[in-house]
Structure formats: C-alpha cells, structure tokens
Design a protein around this motif. Structure first.
Motif, mmCIF file in Angstrom:
data_model
loop_
_atom_site.group_PDB
_atom_site.id
_atom_site.type_symbol
_atom_site.label_atom_id
_atom_site.label_comp_id
_atom_site.label_asym_id
_atom_site.label_seq_id
_atom_site.Cartn_x
_atom_site.Cartn_y
_atom_site.Cartn_z
ATOM 1 N N GLY A 195 30.264 -14.213 -38.411
ATOM 2 C CA GLY A 195 31.328 -14.928 -39.325
ATOM 3 C C GLY A 195 32.763 -14.360 -39.551
ATOM 4 O O GLY A 195 32.881 -13.034 -39.114
ATOM 5 N N TYR A 196 33.653 -15.361 -39.774
ATOM 6 C CA TYR A 196 35.090 -14.726 -39.880
ATOM 7 C C TYR A 196 35.498 -14.060 -41.242
ATOM 8 O O TYR A 196 35.066 -14.236 -42.087
ATOM 9 N N VAL A 197 36.115 -12.909 -40.930
ATOM 10 C CA VAL A 197 36.653 -11.992 -41.821
ATOM 11 C C VAL A 197 37.990 -12.221 -42.108
ATOM 12 O O VAL A 197 38.874 -12.130 -41.375
ATOM 13 N N ASN A 198 38.245 -12.878 -43.515
ATOM 14 C CA ASN A 198 39.630 -13.131 -43.853
ATOM 15 C C ASN A 198 40.411 -12.019 -43.909
ATOM 16 O O ASN A 198 40.025 -11.148 -44.847
ATOM 17 N N PRO A 199 41.449 -11.785 -43.172
ATOM 18 C CA PRO A 199 42.144 -10.468 -43.263
ATOM 19 C C PRO A 199 42.896 -10.090 -44.576
ATOM 20 O O PRO A 199 43.072 -9.227 -45.285
ATOM 21 N N GLU A 200 43.264 -11.722 -45.355
ATOM 22 C CA GLU A 200 44.069 -11.372 -46.590
ATOM 23 C C GLU A 200 42.961 -10.840 -47.629
ATOM 24 O O GLU A 200 43.438 -9.835 -48.307
ATOM 25 N N THR A 219 33.843 -14.458 -46.195
ATOM 26 C CA THR A 219 34.140 -15.042 -47.268
ATOM 27 C C THR A 219 34.943 -16.244 -46.873
ATOM 28 O O THR A 219 35.272 -16.417 -45.758
ATOM 29 N N ALA A 220 34.918 -17.285 -47.761
ATOM 30 C CA ALA A 220 35.421 -18.592 -47.414
ATOM 31 C C ALA A 220 36.940 -18.510 -47.758
ATOM 32 O O ALA A 220 37.505 -17.733 -48.466
ATOM 33 N N VAL A 221 37.817 -19.566 -47.104
ATOM 34 C CA VAL A 221 39.348 -19.709 -47.312
ATOM 35 C C VAL A 221 39.281 -20.845 -48.085
ATOM 36 O O VAL A 221 38.784 -22.048 -47.638
ATOM 37 N N TRP A 222 39.939 -20.677 -49.206
ATOM 38 C CA TRP A 222 40.035 -21.823 -50.245
ATOM 39 C C TRP A 222 41.302 -22.719 -49.717
ATOM 40 O O TRP A 222 42.666 -22.185 -50.023
ATOM 41 N N ILE A 223 41.346 -24.111 -49.283
ATOM 42 C CA ILE A 223 42.512 -25.024 -49.120
ATOM 43 C C ILE A 223 42.602 -25.976 -50.405
ATOM 44 O O ILE A 223 42.253 -26.737 -50.583
ATOM 45 N N ASP A 224 43.088 -25.342 -51.543
ATOM 46 C CA ASP A 224 43.161 -25.774 -52.932
ATOM 47 C C ASP A 224 44.463 -26.783 -53.113
ATOM 48 O O ASP A 224 44.510 -26.835 -54.312
ATOM 49 N N ARG A 225 45.225 -26.730 -52.048
ATOM 50 C CA ARG A 225 46.443 -27.546 -52.433
ATOM 51 C C ARG A 225 47.080 -28.209 -51.098
ATOM 52 O O ARG A 225 46.643 -27.382 -50.280
ATOM 53 N N ILE A 226 47.854 -28.916 -50.977
ATOM 54 C CA ILE A 226 48.423 -29.274 -49.808
ATOM 55 C C ILE A 226 49.332 -28.370 -49.202
ATOM 56 O O ILE A 226 49.135 -28.154 -47.925
ATOM 57 N N ALA A 227 49.951 -27.473 -49.882
ATOM 58 C CA ALA A 227 50.807 -26.459 -49.277
ATOM 59 C C ALA A 227 49.993 -25.424 -48.624
ATOM 60 O O ALA A 227 50.442 -24.639 -47.796
ATOM 61 N N ARG A 244 45.598 -23.197 -39.547
ATOM 62 C CA ARG A 244 45.608 -22.710 -38.064
ATOM 63 C C ARG A 244 45.691 -21.328 -38.065
ATOM 64 O O ARG A 244 45.325 -20.764 -36.946
ATOM 65 N N ASP A 245 46.543 -20.656 -38.768
ATOM 66 C CA ASP A 245 46.627 -19.052 -38.840
ATOM 67 C C ASP A 245 45.351 -18.531 -38.954
ATOM 68 O O ASP A 245 44.654 -17.637 -38.066
ATOM 69 N N HIS A 246 44.340 -18.964 -39.838
ATOM 70 C CA HIS A 246 43.000 -18.401 -40.045
ATOM 71 C C HIS A 246 42.208 -18.792 -38.690
ATOM 72 O O HIS A 246 41.352 -17.915 -38.136
ATOM 73 N N LEU A 247 42.338 -20.150 -38.178
ATOM 74 C CA LEU A 247 41.514 -20.201 -36.907
ATOM 75 C C LEU A 247 41.848 -19.463 -35.816
ATOM 76 O O LEU A 247 41.002 -19.192 -34.879
ATOM 77 N N ASP A 248 43.117 -19.334 -35.684
ATOM 78 C CA ASP A 248 43.853 -18.466 -34.485
ATOM 79 C C ASP A 248 43.262 -16.988 -34.653
ATOM 80 O O ASP A 248 42.832 -16.428 -33.809
ATOM 81 N N GLU A 249 43.220 -16.671 -35.775
ATOM 82 C CA GLU A 249 42.719 -15.233 -36.059
ATOM 83 C C GLU A 249 41.137 -15.378 -35.872
ATOM 84 O O GLU A 249 40.590 -14.110 -35.418
ATOM 85 N N ALA A 250 40.474 -16.306 -36.142
ATOM 86 C CA ALA A 250 39.000 -16.405 -35.923
ATOM 87 C C ALA A 250 38.788 -16.308 -34.176
ATOM 88 O O ALA A 250 37.706 -15.721 -33.678
ATOM 89 N N LEU A 251 39.628 -17.084 -33.534
ATOM 90 C CA LEU A 251 39.661 -16.628 -32.218
ATOM 91 C C LEU A 251 39.768 -15.179 -31.815
ATOM 92 O O LEU A 251 39.156 -14.812 -30.779
ATOM 93 N N GLU A 252 40.621 -14.597 -32.500
ATOM 94 C CA GLU A 252 40.761 -13.215 -31.954
ATOM 95 C C GLU A 252 39.775 -12.434 -32.437
ATOM 96 O O GLU A 252 39.571 -11.478 -31.554
ATOM 97 N N GLN A 253 39.189 -12.735 -33.243
ATOM 98 C CA GLN A 253 37.870 -11.886 -33.912
ATOM 99 C C GLN A 253 36.780 -12.351 -33.080
ATOM 100 O O GLN A 253 35.743 -11.665 -33.151
ATOM 101 N N ASP A 254 36.663 -13.309 -32.000
ATOM 102 C CA ASP A 254 35.545 -13.859 -31.488
ATOM 103 C C ASP A 254 34.659 -14.374 -32.398
ATOM 104 O O ASP A 254 33.204 -14.084 -31.979
ATOM 105 N N ALA A 255 34.738 -14.884 -33.672
ATOM 106 C CA ALA A 255 33.993 -15.327 -34.730
ATOM 107 C C ALA A 255 33.252 -16.623 -34.308
ATOM 108 O O ALA A 255 34.001 -17.392 -33.622
#
Length: 602
Positions: A195-200, A219-227, A244-255
């Motif tokens: 699983g992907y580890v959220n660096p934040e 852990t999950a990433v909450w997309i709780d507003r348009i911004a 997109r930042d999280h997905l790119d980071e997931a690629l870097e992590q090989d998640a």
C-alpha cells in the motif's frame, strides 16, 4: 430505539484541477485514408461490458496540425446500442450516429497530444465496436497509433471488431494462484499488495514521539473539497499534495494500491455539523462537473493504469437517508432536502459510474457501522438505498467492488467477551443498555451479515467488505481481559465489552481510544481487508467553536462538556478537550491512540 451517526472529514487548502480521462481494457485502433492534410487523428475505443450495458473509453490522439476544438463522430453497428451518459465531452446520439464535442477545458489539442473521454451505454443482442471514426468531419487515419510501433508506409493492421461483446467474468471469492498482469481487475485489490504511504501523514506521525512505529502504515487520502483535487505541492510551494501528486508518489514508491476518500456531496453530512462541506444541497451539477469529472480525468490517466486505485465513496451519506430524515429521532431538514432532491443517490451513482469505468479503480461504498444500522428497522432499508444509488446516474452494481464499515469510527472489530447470542440468567444481552436490542455488537459480524444482505439485494456475490480499524483498538489498562459478572445483563456487558466509549452513539475524538488492527488483507470470510481510512491523529471536529474558512461547523458532540441528546441516550460526549477543526492534526490524540493501541505497539 436509538439510531446513531458520526463523522469526521479530512480537508486540504488547495486549488481546482482539470485534466483528461483514461483508457483501459482491450483496444481497437482504426486506420483509415486521410481526407484532409491538416486534421489527422488516431482513435482508440475500449469497452467494459456486462449483460445489457457497457462503459466505453475513447482516446483521441491528434497527429495533425494543432486543434482549438474538436468533434468526434462514429456510428454504432447495432441499432440497439444506445448512449446513456457521457463525460469529458458533450455527447449526443441521433439514430445510430454518435457525436462528442469538446468541453471548454479540453478543446486544445497540440500535435501529438491526446484526450480521453467516455460514456456509459446500453445494448441488446450484441455490442460490436464502431468500425470508423471522424474528428471534425475528417476520417481518422493518423500515423502512429498510441503504441510503441514505429511509423511505416503501410497502415498498421488491427483485429476487426466482432459481433459478440467481450465477456467479463464476475469477481470470485477465491484469490488467484499467481499474480495477474498489472492493471487487471482482481477480486481483492489488497491481497499480496503493497500500500501507498502518504508522506504528509507520515511526517505528522513522526513529529510525535513514538510515531515512527506506525508511520509507514498505508492510510487514505481524503479528497473532501474541490480544491483538494489539484493541491499546491510543487517546486515553488510546500503546500498540500493533490491527487496527481499522490499518484506520482505512489509510482515512486512502487506501491500496488493507493486509497482515496471521495467526500464532497452536496449538503454533505446532513445530520451533523463538524464535517459540513462546501457544496449546497442544490449543487449536484457542480459536484459532477467540478469535483467528480476532474477526479475521473486524473484517475483515468493511462500513466496510472498499473496502480490499484481504491476509492471509498461518500462516507456517512446514504445511511442518513434512512435514519436521519423526518419520522426518525434526530431527523434534520438538510437530510430531508437531499433525500427529496436526489443529491445523495444521484451523486453517489454518478461517482460510481465515472470512477468505476476504469479497470484499475475499485469503488467501496460507505455503509456506516453496526451501532448505526444494526437494528432490523435500519438494516434492510440501508441495503436498499445503497442498491438504489448503485443503479443511478448511469451506474450499475458492477461499478461497486465492495463496501466499507466503521469509517472514521470507533466500534470494536470483534468483541471477544460479549457475544450477541449470550444470555445472563435467561435474559438476552440484547436487552442491555449498551446493546439496546441491536442485532450486532461488533463490526466484523455486522459486516459479514450486511454483505449477505447486499448480495440478496442484487449486488454480485463476489463483493468484499472493508473495516476501518484505525482507531478501534481499545487497549491499555482499561481493556477487559474476561467476561463481566453474571449478576445482571448490564453488569455482564459493561464488565466485558472492549469498546469503552460511554455510549456507542459517541463518534467525536473519543477519549481512551487506541489504534486498532494494522491493515491486513483477507482477515476473515467476506472481508477484503482491515484498513486505516481515517488517518490516526486527524481530528473529528473542534471541541469548541473555531472560526475557519473551510466550512467546518461546530458540533456539540465534539464538546467534552456536552451532556448529549436523544441519539446518544443523553450521555456525555466522551470527546477529548482542546481538539482542532475536523481534519486538522491533533497530536495529543495521536499520542493517546498509540498508548492505547491493541494489538499493542512494540
């Protein structure tokens, strides 16, 4: 009878996204003789079929001069093929002829650029693919199709479309014996997967003493507003990351997988205040166009096709339409409004249809928890409203991979010392004040039973359940080690229950809570995984009113001095003091969760 509700929400201050959508599955690339030198194109058309319906994903690649606008045209081979609903373009059908005109944000196509659009359709008899396409009235021949094949003077050949639609095997409960190819839909996306580890969240966890023991937990990433879709994380800014930042980071992590919470319905969280959202009850069109469509455009980017994208869909929404509308204890005007105007049902259906169109995306719809819908009067009606939403706005039950319970809540996964079948001196434990005639006393037994109810309502037999165990461990010195005394039903339950809340209706920043089971795939029959969807240490709501620009209200259930209401039996709230607004980092809570973790942290 008491019925409960809860929730939190994670927010970020960020900016809006616009992008292009995806393409997945088997493809047909169609070369034809060019009719005009300026306009040249390649079209890739793929479908995901089921009996009577399908989702089509279309990639338009411009291999001619730059375009400032475009109109795609094609003809269905079968008169019984119909366009139902499309996205990322303005779709229409006349007879067998289908057209799609660009939206304002994706009309410009530079030479070599692509855009991805799609639609849901229906069919009878057969579902053959169109055999030719035009862009701006010019037949597409392009040059190089979207593969690595070098250009030649002879157009590449392709397998002609058949008159029989491709079959799709429904998911089964038996995991594959060998790893499937990347991007292939699997029965359990968590099985044998990293699983992907959220660096934040990782950085926040490690800022608290001892946090490094769990900071590498997915852990999950909450997309709780348009911004929150785009974020502001870039080379000039250290702001919140976007999808997109999280997905790119997931690629870097090989998640292998990444988890998102889709959480921004119009009139969101209609029965509480701490997690109110930015959209008004009548803003369903905005939810579709400015929230779901851009998310689908990013998640559908072929760049991410090998990542399993797991979406938790609209926490605490649909069950509110059963328990918190007129005629129920604690019914609200807002819940009545979103039930009457269809904002929740149509919004969830639209999210499922758009996001579920991609073969690497897995939608799990929120199904509340046992302390909310475990009573007979709520159990089946909630399953029925979930089915209604799953077949709304162009969605089908095939766009739902499963359901999740206990999201951001505190109900114990398993109560080892108080079983719902227990009795004391001839009296059922269901008569205790704590259980209050509920049919369930923990999340796992509830999830397994509710899964069977959902299958009975028409969902595929292969659906799986998730349980959020991020804060339901209830360890530490207060955790019972044996059943309670048998002097009375109440004494037995109070002495033996591991869930140490004052009342099962309490949901905000609960004092004494601990980290629960660490994420684990296939822990029990019908359960796809234990997951951490609510990132531990993120507040459920402020303990006193805090002015903010995020639309976060103040709910008295987050106030430690609150003496309660009908929905929590007029009990104390059990909330921690000095809590920040919903979604903000709450280090004192995180420290307590680690101290009370069960299983304990080493």
């Amino acid at each position: 009878m008491n019925v409960w509700r809860r929730l939190s929400g994670r927010r970020r201050a960020v900016a809006l996204a616009g992008a292009s959508a995806l393409v997945a599955g088997g493809l047909v690339t169609l070369p034809v003789t060019a009719a005009h030198a300026a306009t040249q194109c390649d079209v890739t058309y793929t479908t995901n079929d089921w009996q009577g319906g399908f989702t089509a994903n279309v990639t338009i690649r411009n291999v001619g001069d730059a375009l400032s606008n475009w109109t795609l045209g094609f003809t269905f081979p079968n008169a019984n093929q119909r366009l139902v609903q499309g996205w990322s373009a303005r779709w229409s059908q006349s007879g067998r002829n289908v057209t799609a005109q660009n939206e304002s944000w994706n009309g410009n196509l530079a030479t070599g650029a692509s855009t991805n659009i799609g639609f849901n359709g229906s069919w009878s008899g057969s579902n053959p693919k169109p055999t030719s396409f035009t862009v701006n009235g010019v037949a597409c021949n392009g040059g190089t199709p979207p593969t690595s094949t070098p250009p030649t003077s002879t157009p590449p050949t392709s397998t002609p479309p058949t008159s029989t639609p491709p079959t799709s095997t429904p998911p089964t409960s038996t995991p594959p014996t060998s790893p499937p190819p990347p991007g292939t839909r699997v029965d359990n996306p968590y099985l044998n997967a990293q699983g992907y580890v959220n660096p934040e969240w990782k950085a926040k966890a490690e800022s608290v003493t001892g946090g490094s023991r769990v900071s590498n937990t997915p852990t999950a990433v909450w997309i709780d507003r348009i911004a929150a879709i785009e974020g502001t994380d870039n080379s000039q800014s250290n702001g919140p990351m976007g999808i997109r930042d999280h997905l790119d980071e997931a690629l870097e992590q090989d998640a292998d997988y990444i988890q998102f919470v889709i959480y921004n319905l119009p009139g969101r969280d209609c029965a509480a205040l701490a997690s109110n959202g930015e959209l008004q009850a009548d803003e369903l069109p905005k939810y579709k166009a400015e929230y779901i469509d851009p998310i689908a455009a990013i998640q559908g980017d072929p760049k991410y096709r090998n990542i399993r994208i797991i979406n938790v869909i609209e926490v605490d929404s649909l069950p509110n339409l059963v328990t918190n509308t007129s005629g129920n204890a604690g019914g609200t005007v807002m819940c009545d409004t979103v039930k009457a105007n269809g904002a929740y049902v149509q919004g969830v259906g639209y999210a499922l249809a758009q996001l579920g169109a991609f073969s690497n995306v897995y939608n799990y719809v929120d199904a509340a928890h046992h302390g909310w819908i475990g009573w007979d009067s709520n159990f089946t009606p909630t399953a029925q409203i979930l089915k209604e939403a799953a077949t709304a706005s162009g969605s089908t039950v095939n766009h739902v991979h499963g359901f999740i319970v206990n999201t951001a809540n505190y109900s114990a996964t398993i109560e080892p010392y108080v079983k719902i079948t227990d009795s004391v001196n001839g009296q059922s434990v269901r008569q205790s004040d704590w259980i209050d005639w509920n049919q369930y006393n923990d999340e796992q037994s509830f999830a397994q039973a509710f899964r069977q109810e959902l299958v009975g309502q028409g969902f595929p037999s292969g659906i799986g359940m998730l349980i959020d165990t991020s804060r339901n461990g209830w360890g530490g010195s207060e955790r019972p080690t044996a059943a309670g005394p048998t002097t009375s039903v109440n004494a037995y339950v109070e002495g033996g229950r591991v869930d140490r809340r004052i009342h099962p209706g309490n949901w905000c920043n609960q004092s004494g809570a601990g980290l629960g089971e660490r994420p684990k795939a296939a822990p029990a029959s019908g359960i796809d995984a234990y997951v951490w969807i609510k990132p531990p240490g993120e507040s459920d709501g402020s303990s006193s009113e805090i002015p903010n620009n995020d639309g976060k209200g103040f709910d008295r259930m987050c106030d430690p001095t609150y003496t309660g209401n009908d929905r929590n039996g007029n009990s104390m709230s059990g909330a921690l003091a000095d809590a920040p607004i919903s979604g903000a980092w709450f280090p004192a809570q995180f420290a307590e969760l680690m101290a009370n973790a069960y299983p304990p942290l080493s």
